[in-house]
Design a protein around this motif. Structure first.
Motif: not given
Lengths: 109, 119
Positions: B58, B47, B35, B52, A88, B104-106, A35, B37, B99, B94, B109-110, B50
């Motif tokens: 978690y 992080w 999630n 699901y 990450q 997992f990767h993001f 990122y 973060v 996905v 955030y 994002w807000g 999350v």
């Protein structure tokens, strides 16, 4: 817990190549995602599954991952590439754990 | 266009509670891994939690037992209830959509909401 190590800073002249490393134990066996984050903004995905670029990310960005080091490479660096870069991984060895590297500040000279 | 809009941050005293909200647009939160973060001032990304699509949750060790993630499908919103807040919880929080395909990767994002824990 799994640890990712990044250099705090990398400097590069415009038009040159920047390489940002992300070290971790046997990281080559994991999928690494990258990122970038500009000041005051949210992170943006620039590379996923080691070598895949999201739509909208220039072909100048590429990734690799082998052994204990993953690398993000930016060719023909532009001033607009200046940002913090984070690697990450997802550590599935225990429960659920997303791990970020400490981040690398890319400075374009 | 997918959007995530966080709200609920602010100044809170140590030991207090706060609930963050993440309102989603153009997708349904219960179909994705949602999630939280956080990023302490001048620091890197951490992080937090999350939920699901199936509802499992978690947490990072640093917030386990103090924070609770949840969602309201009718409002298409994800929440983070934060209790027993400490100074080291001070951060921009955030909301991020993830996905999963072996990892997992993001992807979205807000813009984040700032939580400051201080007396």
């Amino acid at each position: 817990s799994y640890v990712l190590t990044q250099p705090p800073s990398v400097s590069v002249a415009p038009g040159k190549t920047a390489t940002i490393s992300c070290g971790g134990s046997n990281i080559g066996t994991k999928s690494v995602h990258w990122y970038h984050q500009k000041p005051g903004q949210a992170p943006v995905l620039v590379m996923f599954y080691n070598t895949d670029r999201p739509s909208g990310i220039p072909e100048r960005f590429s990734g690799s991952n082998s052994g204990n080091t993953a690398t993000l490479t930016i060719n023909r660096v532009e001033a607009g590439d200046e940002a913090d870069y984070y690697c990450q991984v997802w550590d599935s060895s225990s429960d659920f754990h997303v791990v970020f590297g400490g981040g690398t500040k890319l400075t374009v000279l | 266009e997918v959007q995530l809009v966080e709200s609920g941050g602010g100044l809170i005293q140590p030991g207090g509670s706060l609930r963050l909200s993440c309102a989603a647009s153009e997708f349904t939160v219960n179909n994705y891994y949602m999630n939280w973060v956080r990023q302490a001032p001048g620091k890197g990304l951490e992080w937090v939690s999350v939920i699901y699509s199936g509802g499992s949750t978690y947490y990072a060790d640093s917030v386990k037992g103090r924070f609770t993630i949840s969602r309201d499908i009718s409002k298409n919103t994800v929440y983070l209830q934060m209790n027993s807040l400490r100074a080291d919880d001070t951060a921009v929080y955030y909301c991020a959509r993830a996905v999963y395909s072996g990892s997992f990767h993001f992807t979205y994002w807000g813009q984040g909401t700032l939580v400051t824990v201080s007396s």
